[in-house]
Design an enzyme around this catalytic site. Structure first.
Site, PDB file in Angstrom:
ATOM      1  CG  PHE A   1      -1.976   1.034   1.189  1.00  0.00           C
ATOM      2  CD1 PHE A   1      -3.097   0.867   0.394  1.00  0.00           C
ATOM      3  CD2 PHE A   1      -1.858   2.197   1.923  1.00  0.00           C
ATOM      4  CE1 PHE A   1      -4.085   1.844   0.333  1.00  0.00           C
ATOM      5  CE2 PHE A   1      -2.835   3.180   1.872  1.00  0.00           C
ATOM      6  CZ  PHE A   1      -3.961   3.002   1.074  1.00  0.00           C
TER       7      PHE A   1
ATOM      8  CG  ASP B   1       0.091  -3.007   6.678  1.00  0.00           C
ATOM      9  OD1 ASP B   1      -1.023  -3.379   7.114  1.00  0.00           O
ATOM     10  OD2 ASP B   1       0.263  -1.909   6.121  1.00  0.00           O
TER      11      ASP B   1
ATOM     12  CE1 TYR C   1      -9.382   1.698   6.875  1.00  0.00           C
ATOM     13  CE2 TYR C   1      -8.474   2.834   8.784  1.00  0.00           C
ATOM     14  CZ  TYR C   1      -8.368   2.446   7.460  1.00  0.00           C
ATOM     15  OH  TYR C   1      -7.259   2.793   6.728  1.00  0.00           O
ATOM     16  CE  LYS C   2      -7.761  -1.660   5.107  1.00  0.00           C
ATOM     17  NZ  LYS C   2      -8.424  -0.743   4.173  1.00  0.00           N
TER      18      LYS C   2
ATOM     19  NE  ARG D   1      -9.949  -3.303  -3.123  1.00  0.00           N
ATOM     20  CZ  ARG D   1      -9.451  -2.839  -1.973  1.00  0.00           C
ATOM     21  NH1 ARG D   1      -8.294  -3.271  -1.533  1.00  0.00           N
ATOM     22  NH2 ARG D   1     -10.110  -1.950  -1.269  1.00  0.00           N
TER      23      ARG D   1
END
Length: 437
Positions: free
Chosen positions: A162, A231, A256-257, A405
């Site tokens: 990312f 990560d 938050y995922k 996705r």
């Protein structure tokens, strides 16, 4: 409904009826879906970007605002447990990523925690090398090899990481006098060498959903005398991680995922107990001071995971996260992983059955040991296709230039959701024929 559609829809209903996690869906705020009515209701397959709202959060936040802040005010730092929230909530997350208590602290963003973890890891590695303290056999760092002792001035980074991780790794390299070397994640085990201080690797690739080999890569990095930072943004809450079991040095992740903490909810930092006495944070704040209310001009770090704290905790979002994590009570990460694989397998099968041949191509590995909890499909007109899917009630997301996705959150995603998503995708693609990019 045509025969293939009816067959897969019936299979989805049977899979949902047998799902041991099906009751968890009621603990989230979601649209009800009637598969006989494709207009009403939403299939939400974007939990790998933002998790759904756990139903317990609004009432908890109302109490925090109305009573703890509104009536108790400053007393809540002690009486409501605000001051200890970063470690308390960190321990809850620790149970989901395989970390014993006292090693995870919640606070700041993932970006800030990546910075703390990478710089802190480099400082540990360089201090060991300078002092002739390369790790002994049986510890994190593997077997000592005297030929490998010396300067540790290289940071390896997953080249498909990312972007933020790459930006911060580059800044950390400048700060610590290191060279940054991007390497494909599967090749890091072979690329690590005697000058490597730390490797920063994503557990799951955010674009493709590829799951990288955490145990094997960690062991290889340690064998070279270096440290590793993982990560976990796209793996925590979707599959077992095993930080302690696999000897991970440091790790970071967002909440938050798949952890459903809410937009912008605080991230977390894991520092293995072994490294805590030597963890030298590049962001020493008053909250990580050994005596924070002593207001001493000189910094003295606190013991343990508290060294990862910086400034005043963001209490509202932190306590929303704590309430959100209650949905994990009684849930096994192994059960979540089993359902995740079943969902993604079923989705891929539905896509193969429904979607015209050659219209999309999966870039997510088929092998279970290489797959996270999302499916990425290459599609020539992916942006327009995703926009139309969302208009029709199937919410995934688009990554430029050509990736659709779909994230599968086992606590609330059902097999009927999966079947409907694939069916609507096929309808959209049939109306806009094209070829794979």
């Amino acid at each position: 409904m045509s025969e293939p559609h009816a067959t897969l829809a019936e299979e989805a209903a049977k899979l949902d009826a047998a799902d041991e996690l099906r009751a968890k869906r009621a603990e989230f705020v979601l649209d009800d879906i009637d598969n006989n009515d494709d207009i009403n209701g939403t299939v939400y397959l974007d939990g790998n970007s933002l998790g759904a709202l756990p139903a317990a959060v609004p009432a908890r936040l109302a109490d925090v605002i109305g009573r703890e802040w509104g009536r108790l005010r400053i007393r809540s730092w002690e009486e409501s447990g605000w001051w200890t929230a970063p470690e308390r909530i960190g321990d809850r997350i620790g149970r989901l990523v395989g970390a014993a208590p006292g090693q995870v602290v919640v606070g700041d963003s993932t970006s800030v925690n990546v910075f703390k973890a990478v710089v802190g890891a480099v400082r540990i590695a360089q201090a060991r090398a300078a002092g002739g303290e390369e790790p002994q056999e049986g510890t994190r760092g593997g077997t000592r090899d005297e030929s490998r002792e010396g300067t540790r001035d290289e940071i390896l980074v997953d080249e498909s990481t990312f972007p933020t991780d790459g930006y911060i790794a580059e800044s950390a390299a400048r700060m610590t006098g290191c060279t940054l070397r991007p390497v494909p994640a599967p090749d890091i085990a072979a690329a690590v060498g005697p000058r490597t201080a730390v490797a920063l690797v994503n557990h799951v690739d955010y674009r493709t959903g590829r799951l990288h080999d955490l145990p094997g890569t960690t062991a290889a990095v340690h064998a070279a005398g270096a440290l590793i930072v993982w990560d976990l943004c796209h793996s925590a809450g979707a599959l077992p991680v095993g930080l302690d079991a696999h000897g991970v040095d440091l790790a970071v992740g967002c909440t938050y995922k798949y952890l459903n903490g809410g937009p912008g909810s605080p991230a977390y930092l894991y520092v293995a107990r072994e490294h805590q006495p030597r963890f030298d944070s590049p962001l020493p704040g008053w909250n990580s001071h050994a005596d924070p209310f002593g207001m001493a001009p000189a910094y003295a770090p606190a013991d343990g995971a508290l060294r990862g704290r910086v400034g005043t905790p963001d209490i509202l979002s932190m306590l929303a996260l704590e309430a959100a994590l209650e949905v994990w009570d009684g849930v096994s990460p192994d059960a979540v992983r089993a359902k995740s694989l079943a969902l993604t397998d079923f989705f891929l099968r539905c896509v193969e059955t429904y979607v015209p041949a050659g219209r999309v191509e999966s870039v997510t590995p088929a092998a279970h040991h290489e797959r996270g909890s999302q499916v990425a499909l290459r599609c020539a007109d992916a942006g327009e296709v995703m926009a139309e899917l969302i208009r029709r009630g199937v919410v995934g997301d688009f990554r430029r230039p050509d990736i659709l996705r779909f994230g599968f959150t086992p606590l609330y995603t059902g097999f009927a959701d999966v079947e409907r998503a694939a069916r609507v995708l096929a309808e959209v693609l049939a109306e806009a024929p094209g070829e794979v990019a």
